[in-house]
Design a protein around this motif. Structure first.
Motif, PDB file in Angstrom:
ATOM      1  N   ARG A   1       0.840  -1.188   0.000  1.00 20.74           N
ATOM      2  CA  ARG A   1       0.000   0.000   0.000  1.00 20.74           C
ATOM      3  C   ARG A   1       0.874   1.236   0.000  1.00 20.74           C
ATOM      4  N   SER A   2       0.422   2.267  -0.659  1.00 18.22           N
ATOM      5  CA  SER A   2       1.173   3.519  -0.703  1.00 18.22           C
ATOM      6  C   SER A   2       1.316   4.083   0.704  1.00 18.22           C
TER       7      SER A   2
ATOM      8  N   THR B   1       1.727   7.061   1.454  1.00 20.09           N
ATOM      9  CA  THR B   1       1.104   8.383   1.542  1.00 20.09           C
ATOM     10  C   THR B   1      -0.417   8.332   1.519  1.00 20.09           C
ATOM     11  N   THR B   2      -0.996   7.383   0.781  1.00 18.84           N
ATOM     12  CA  THR B   2      -2.456   7.340   0.640  1.00 18.84           C
ATOM     13  C   THR B   2      -3.092   6.107   1.261  1.00 18.84           C
ATOM     14  N   GLY B   3      -2.307   5.069   1.483  1.00 26.39           N
ATOM     15  CA  GLY B   3      -2.860   3.824   1.991  1.00 26.39           C
ATOM     16  C   GLY B   3      -3.539   2.986   0.931  1.00 26.39           C
ATOM     17  N   ALA B   4      -3.576   3.461  -0.297  1.00 25.22           N
ATOM     18  CA  ALA B   4      -4.232   2.720  -1.379  1.00 25.22           C
ATOM     19  C   ALA B   4      -3.335   1.579  -1.859  1.00 25.22           C
ATOM     20  N   PRO B   5      -3.929   0.446  -2.254  1.00 30.12           N
ATOM     21  CA  PRO B   5      -3.117  -0.654  -2.802  1.00 30.12           C
ATOM     22  C   PRO B   5      -2.376  -0.204  -4.064  1.00 30.12           C
ATOM     23  N   VAL B   6      -1.147  -0.658  -4.210  1.00 27.40           N
ATOM     24  CA  VAL B   6      -0.340  -0.337  -5.389  1.00 27.40           C
ATOM     25  C   VAL B   6       0.270  -1.627  -5.918  1.00 27.40           C
TER      26      VAL B   6
ATOM     27  N   GLY C   1       5.547   1.909  -1.946  1.00 28.24           N
ATOM     28  CA  GLY C   1       4.632   0.879  -1.481  1.00 28.24           C
ATOM     29  C   GLY C   1       5.241   0.116  -0.318  1.00 28.24           C
TER      30      GLY C   1
ATOM     31  N   THR D   1       6.092  -1.029  -6.685  1.00 26.57           N
ATOM     32  CA  THR D   1       5.884   0.417  -6.820  1.00 26.57           C
ATOM     33  C   THR D   1       6.660   1.164  -5.742  1.00 26.57           C
TER      34      THR D   1
END
Length: 260
Positions: free
Chosen positions: A135-136, A138-143, A150, A147
């Motif tokens: 997960r990023s 900075t955003t917590g979104a899966p990458v 991550g 990446t």
């Protein structure tokens, strides 16, 4: 350590590493300079700390496993090159040169820089094994795996362990507990900065042929890659240099804060 002996030892070790494929020719030349300065200024203690980072990272790099396309191992790129060696070991060499005259400054800088380099390397190499998707930071979104920026729980834990191991070895070799602890803490800070820069400013590329993300202008498949984010010139080596800078100076500042 005598300067001639220090550089001779560094040259011998760099030659072995070059033969094993751990270094390119340019990387070996940089390793002679950095290793020679570390042996000369910081003696066997500094040399062993440098060896822990370099040998552990090189061995982890060679564990057979499936890698994300973005993380081509250094063994497949001919070993660590000149820029990679300087990015990870440059501050250690500068710090070692300070040790004879200003050990209260040189040792925290040296240990902190190597702790940051080791934390980042262990986080990357062991984090590949994670079953959890990265997960990023900075955003917590899966990458996608590989990446920049991550992170995974496994990789983060490995980074913490790597930094602590460097600090613990320094303490076992004679560094004071405050110096060792400050270095270990600053190593984690450096690893975190590495991830933050990787998620924000580091240049990211996408292969023009297979469309896979990569940190390099030429993908592992041999096709050119196009920059899709980040700043030109802010590559992985620049980020690593920033991380070791934070590790070095963070260690010194933390130590000073302990005694203020």
């Amino acid at each position: 350590m005598n300067a001639a002996l220090a550089f001779a030892a560094a040259a011998a070790l760099a030659g072995i590493a070059r033969g094993l494929g751990w270094l390119t020719s340019g990387g070996a030349a940089a390793a002679v300079l950095i290793g020679g300065l570390v042996f000369w200024g910081a003696g066997l203690t500094g040399g062993v700390l440098l060896a822990l980072f370099f040998v552990s990272g090189s061995l982890l790099d060679r564990i057979p496993r499936q890698r994300p396309a973005a993380l081509l191992p250094t063994s497949q790129r001919g070993g660590r090159n000149l820029r990679q060696v300087i990015a990870n070991g440059g501050w250690a060499a500068v710090a070692a040169a300070l040790v004879p005259g200003r050990p209260e400054t040189g040792w925290p800088l040296l240990a902190g820089a190597l702790a940051a380099a080791q934390a980042d390397t262990w986080a990357t190499e062991i984090g590949i094994w994670s079953n959890d998707p990265p997960r990023s930071i900075t955003t917590g979104a899966p990458v996608p795996p590989g990446t920049s920026g991550g992170i995974t729980p496994l990789g983060t834990a490995a980074g913490l362990l790597g930094s602590a191991a460097l600090g613990a070895l320094g303490w076992a070799l004679g560094l004071s507990a405050p110096v060792a602890a400050s270095a270990a803490a600053a190593g984690v800070l450096g690893m975190t900065v590495d991830s933050l820069l990787g998620a924000s400013l580091q240049a990211g590329y996408r292969c023009e042929a297979c469309r896979q993300p990569t940190e390099h202008r030429v993908h592992g498949c041999g096709a050119p890659a196009r920059r899709v984010r980040g700043l030109p010139g802010m590559d992985n080596d620049a980020v690593n240099l920033a991380a070791t800078s934070v590790g070095a100076w963070g260690s010194l500042l933390l130590l000073k804060a302990l005694y203020s």
